[in-house]
Design an enzyme around this catalytic site. Sequence first.
Site, PDB file in Angstrom:
ATOM      1  N   SER A  29      55.233 -87.854 -11.039  1.00  0.00           N
ATOM      2  CA  SER A  29      55.234 -86.425 -10.708  1.00  0.00           C
ATOM      3  C   SER A  29      56.485 -85.739 -11.229  1.00  0.00           C
ATOM      4  O   SER A  29      56.663 -84.535 -11.054  1.00  0.00           O
ATOM      5  CB  SER A  29      55.145 -86.245  -9.191  1.00  0.00           C
ATOM      6  OG  SER A  29      56.166 -86.972  -8.542  1.00  0.00           O
ATOM      7  N   ASN A 116      59.010 -90.714   1.788  1.00  0.00           N
ATOM      8  CA  ASN A 116      57.999 -89.947   2.523  1.00  0.00           C
ATOM      9  C   ASN A 116      58.613 -88.811   3.342  1.00  0.00           C
ATOM     10  O   ASN A 116      58.136 -87.687   3.310  1.00  0.00           O
ATOM     11  CB  ASN A 116      57.188 -90.872   3.427  1.00  0.00           C
ATOM     12  CG  ASN A 116      56.397 -91.898   2.630  1.00  0.00           C
ATOM     13  OD1 ASN A 116      56.331 -91.806   1.405  1.00  0.00           O
ATOM     14  ND2 ASN A 116      55.813 -92.871   3.309  1.00  0.00           N
ATOM     15  N   THR A 161      33.358 -44.219   1.388  1.00  0.00           N
ATOM     16  CA  THR A 161      32.751 -45.402   2.008  1.00  0.00           C
ATOM     17  C   THR A 161      31.579 -45.731   1.088  1.00  0.00           C
ATOM     18  O   THR A 161      30.950 -44.823   0.535  1.00  0.00           O
ATOM     19  CB  THR A 161      32.246 -45.123   3.442  1.00  0.00           C
ATOM     20  OG1 THR A 161      31.261 -44.086   3.397  1.00  0.00           O
ATOM     21  CG2 THR A 161      33.376 -44.692   4.381  1.00  0.00           C
ATOM     22  N   HIS A 162      31.317 -46.988   0.896  1.00  0.00           N
ATOM     23  CA  HIS A 162      30.283 -47.429  -0.057  1.00  0.00           C
ATOM     24  C   HIS A 162      30.541 -46.885  -1.462  1.00  0.00           C
ATOM     25  O   HIS A 162      29.612 -46.716  -2.240  1.00  0.00           O
ATOM     26  CB  HIS A 162      28.885 -47.006   0.401  1.00  0.00           C
ATOM     27  CG  HIS A 162      28.612 -47.267   1.854  1.00  0.00           C
ATOM     28  ND1 HIS A 162      28.064 -48.448   2.300  1.00  0.00           N
ATOM     29  CD2 HIS A 162      28.850 -46.514   2.956  1.00  0.00           C
ATOM     30  CE1 HIS A 162      27.960 -48.401   3.630  1.00  0.00           C
ATOM     31  NE2 HIS A 162      28.443 -47.247   4.047  1.00  0.00           N
ATOM     32  N   SER A 283      43.775 -51.568 -27.592  1.00  0.00           N
ATOM     33  CA  SER A 283      42.698 -52.429 -28.070  1.00  0.00           C
ATOM     34  C   SER A 283      42.899 -52.650 -29.556  1.00  0.00           C
ATOM     35  O   SER A 283      43.395 -51.773 -30.268  1.00  0.00           O
ATOM     36  CB  SER A 283      41.352 -51.747 -27.809  1.00  0.00           C
ATOM     37  OG  SER A 283      40.390 -52.214 -28.729  1.00  0.00           O
ATOM     38  N   LYS A 289      41.941 -46.623 -26.764  1.00  0.00           N
ATOM     39  CA  LYS A 289      42.014 -47.335 -25.485  1.00  0.00           C
ATOM     40  C   LYS A 289      43.423 -47.540 -24.954  1.00  0.00           C
ATOM     41  O   LYS A 289      44.362 -47.759 -25.711  1.00  0.00           O
ATOM     42  CB  LYS A 289      41.363 -48.718 -25.640  1.00  0.00           C
ATOM     43  CG  LYS A 289      39.894 -48.642 -25.939  1.00  0.00           C
ATOM     44  CD  LYS A 289      39.078 -48.521 -24.688  1.00  0.00           C
ATOM     45  CE  LYS A 289      38.714 -49.886 -24.184  1.00  0.00           C
ATOM     46  NZ  LYS A 289      37.870 -49.779 -23.015  1.00  0.00           N
ATOM     47  N   ASN A 291      44.320 -49.897 -21.778  1.00  0.00           N
ATOM     48  CA  ASN A 291      43.672 -50.731 -20.756  1.00  0.00           C
ATOM     49  C   ASN A 291      44.638 -51.123 -19.637  1.00  0.00           C
ATOM     50  O   ASN A 291      45.784 -51.476 -19.911  1.00  0.00           O
ATOM     51  CB  ASN A 291      43.102 -51.998 -21.404  1.00  0.00           C
ATOM     52  CG  ASN A 291      42.005 -51.668 -22.405  1.00  0.00           C
ATOM     53  OD1 ASN A 291      41.248 -50.721 -22.203  1.00  0.00           O
ATOM     54  ND2 ASN A 291      41.948 -52.425 -23.481  1.00  0.00           N
ATOM     55  N   GLU A 296      44.290 -55.644 -13.796  1.00  0.00           N
ATOM     56  CA  GLU A 296      43.149 -56.538 -14.034  1.00  0.00           C
ATOM     57  C   GLU A 296      43.574 -58.002 -13.913  1.00  0.00           C
ATOM     58  O   GLU A 296      42.878 -58.822 -13.312  1.00  0.00           O
ATOM     59  CB  GLU A 296      42.568 -56.301 -15.428  1.00  0.00           C
ATOM     60  CG  GLU A 296      41.787 -55.007 -15.542  1.00  0.00           C
ATOM     61  CD  GLU A 296      41.362 -54.735 -16.970  1.00  0.00           C
ATOM     62  OE1 GLU A 296      40.249 -55.125 -17.336  1.00  0.00           O
ATOM     63  OE2 GLU A 296      42.153 -54.156 -17.731  1.00  0.00           O
ATOM     64  N   TYR A 323      51.418 -91.082   5.613  1.00  0.00           N
ATOM     65  CA  TYR A 323      51.552 -90.604   4.242  1.00  0.00           C
ATOM     66  C   TYR A 323      50.547 -91.282   3.326  1.00  0.00           C
ATOM     67  O   TYR A 323      50.308 -92.487   3.425  1.00  0.00           O
ATOM     68  CB  TYR A 323      52.971 -90.861   3.709  1.00  0.00           C
ATOM     69  CG  TYR A 323      53.102 -90.473   2.246  1.00  0.00           C
ATOM     70  CD1 TYR A 323      53.413 -89.157   1.896  1.00  0.00           C
ATOM     71  CD2 TYR A 323      52.865 -91.388   1.223  1.00  0.00           C
ATOM     72  CE1 TYR A 323      53.499 -88.771   0.560  1.00  0.00           C
ATOM     73  CE2 TYR A 323      52.950 -91.009  -0.110  1.00  0.00           C
ATOM     74  CZ  TYR A 323      53.260 -89.701  -0.435  1.00  0.00           C
ATOM     75  OH  TYR A 323      53.331 -89.321  -1.757  1.00  0.00           O
ATOM     76  N   GLN A 328      51.055 -86.060  -3.105  1.00  0.00           N
ATOM     77  CA  GLN A 328      51.817 -85.685  -4.287  1.00  0.00           C
ATOM     78  C   GLN A 328      51.133 -84.506  -5.003  1.00  0.00           C
ATOM     79  O   GLN A 328      51.781 -83.755  -5.728  1.00  0.00           O
ATOM     80  CB  GLN A 328      51.931 -86.891  -5.228  1.00  0.00           C
ATOM     81  CG  GLN A 328      52.755 -86.635  -6.470  1.00  0.00           C
ATOM     82  CD  GLN A 328      53.157 -87.922  -7.151  1.00  0.00           C
ATOM     83  OE1 GLN A 328      53.981 -88.686  -6.633  1.00  0.00           O
ATOM     84  NE2 GLN A 328      52.550 -88.202  -8.288  1.00  0.00           N
ATOM     85  N   LYS A 331      51.977 -80.310  -4.838  1.00  0.00           N
ATOM     86  CA  LYS A 331      53.054 -79.535  -5.470  1.00  0.00           C
ATOM     87  C   LYS A 331      52.596 -78.491  -6.464  1.00  0.00           C
ATOM     88  O   LYS A 331      52.995 -77.326  -6.380  1.00  0.00           O
ATOM     89  CB  LYS A 331      54.051 -80.480  -6.109  1.00  0.00           C
ATOM     90  CG  LYS A 331      54.773 -81.230  -5.031  1.00  0.00           C
ATOM     91  CD  LYS A 331      55.711 -82.259  -5.490  1.00  0.00           C
ATOM     92  CE  LYS A 331      56.018 -83.140  -4.295  1.00  0.00           C
ATOM     93  NZ  LYS A 331      54.823 -83.816  -3.726  1.00  0.00           N
TER      94      LYS A 331
HETATM   95  N1  ARG Z   1      56.367 -88.218  -5.343  1.00  0.00           N
HETATM   96  C1  ARG Z   1      55.916 -88.502  -4.038  1.00  0.00           C
HETATM   97  C2  ARG Z   1      55.203 -87.292  -3.437  1.00  0.00           C
HETATM   98  O1  ARG Z   1      55.310 -86.261  -3.983  1.00  0.00           O
HETATM   99  C3  ARG Z   1      57.069 -88.867  -3.171  1.00  0.00           C
HETATM  100  C4  ARG Z   1      56.707 -89.722  -2.013  1.00  0.00           C
HETATM  101  C5  ARG Z   1      56.284 -91.048  -2.498  1.00  0.00           C
HETATM  102  N2  ARG Z   1      56.063 -91.955  -1.435  1.00  0.00           N
HETATM  103  C6  ARG Z   1      55.379 -93.067  -1.577  1.00  0.00           C
HETATM  104  N3  ARG Z   1      55.235 -93.813  -0.552  1.00  0.00           N
HETATM  105  N4  ARG Z   1      54.857 -93.396  -2.723  1.00  0.00           N
HETATM  106  O2  ARG Z   1      54.540 -87.356  -2.440  1.00  0.00           O
END
Ligand code: ARG
Length: 463
Positions: A29, A116, A161-162, A283, A289, A291, A296, A323, A328, A331
């Site tokens: 990651s 974790n 309205t509508h 455009s 145009k 835009n 949008e 966990y 992961q 993110k």
């Molecule tokens: N990169 C992991 C995450 O975002 C960190 C935690 C990893 N923990 C594990 N037991 N593999 O969750």
Amino acid sequence: MNQFDKKSEAWSALFSEPMSDLVKRYTASVFFDKRLWKADIEGSLAHASMLARQGIIGAQDLNDIERGMAQITQEIEAGQFDWKLDLEDVHLNIEARLTQLVGDAGKRLHTGRSRNDQVATDVRLWLRGEIDLISALLGDVQKALVDLAERNVEVIMPGFTHLQVAQPVSFGHHMLAYVEMFERDQDRIADVRKRVNRLPLGAAALAGTSYPLDRESVARALEMDGVCQNSLDAVSDRDFAIEFTAAASIAMVHISRLSEELVLWTSQNFSFIKIADRFTTGSSIMPQKKNPDVPELARGKTGRVVGHLMGLITLMKGQPLAYNKDNQEDKEPLFDTADTLKDTLRIFAEMIGGITVQAEAMEKAALRGYATATDLADYLVKKGLPFRDAHEIVAHAVKAATSHNCDLSELPLTVLQGFHPKIDKDVYDVLSLRGSLNARDILGGTAPAQVRAQIARHRARLA
Ligand code: ARG
């Protein structure tokens, strides 16, 4: 060579073969979670200070860790830090570099901690910062809307309205409707913050730790509002991220509704407003145009943020305690949600400042749709008729005006009196757009006096 340099070759003596490149790439990651680096270092420093205070590591260790982290901070800020896919994530990358720089003290940092509780802490710290930025930006958008409202309290537009002309409203009043929405978004996100700002550290992998950690002091050092009270929950739930994304989705939906109106209003068929040229594009084929790309795109990006909410909530639904690596995946949607919302709010605060209102076009549109029909009914009610009868009488008047192709206020008094003898020449006061507007002088209504009172209230609140 330190033990981490070759982490993925084999985690420990327990592993008999290295990871394939594909698995390495799949499980890593670092190329997206490296953006947590600041929170990661902040959390590590708070943890290390506490370890030293508790006598779990020595004062010299703490010193070394602080020195190493200062250097790592410099390297990252200078873009010189060598992020390694082999080291999987931001946490292992920073820890490995620390150990490389300061030796054994670096290896002691992870005492009483797991990735974790570390990652849960990092995400919370990072998100808290984003929430504070977003809250300020929501304030900026509200201020821009209040300014626009104040410049246009007396401008009359058709309320719909509508999407059919309903009753005249002040353009300022219409803008203040969005201020209400963004105020609630700000409240919502402030409420989410309370649950984000709790400390998981000390939960370790899942069960807590046997070291005598002082979790409360770490929470205080990190300016958190308290510690997570159950270790299993602390490391596993991402409800705070889901909640944030939900609040962000609602804010984006508000932006999207405003965008839809801006798109409609800038079209030739409405011509209610103009957006400053710098927020529009031309455009490549049609030279005439201009835009409204920004609104949008904001409307389009709303789909993306709502998608992230779906992604995160689905990510959570099948996970047993505690966990799981599934987490992961929290993110990228979280990062993209914050980025999208921040950029959108920034651009809207600016764009709203550059809106010009075409007052005549709005008034003309309000006159086209019999927007004061309700006022005529109310007039008859005040003269003693039951509302339902008045409603029916006005329907006939509207029908007559339609066939004469004119507004109700343009029908001669004799014609109007044909619908009911109680109609007198004072009827023209209520049939005018301005008369209709002024009549709605009730808390929350569109009468300019009410709109001005609301503007004053918002100004005091946003100051
Ligand atoms: N990169 C992991 C995450 O975002 C960190 C935690 C990893 N923990 C594990 N037991 N593999 O969750």
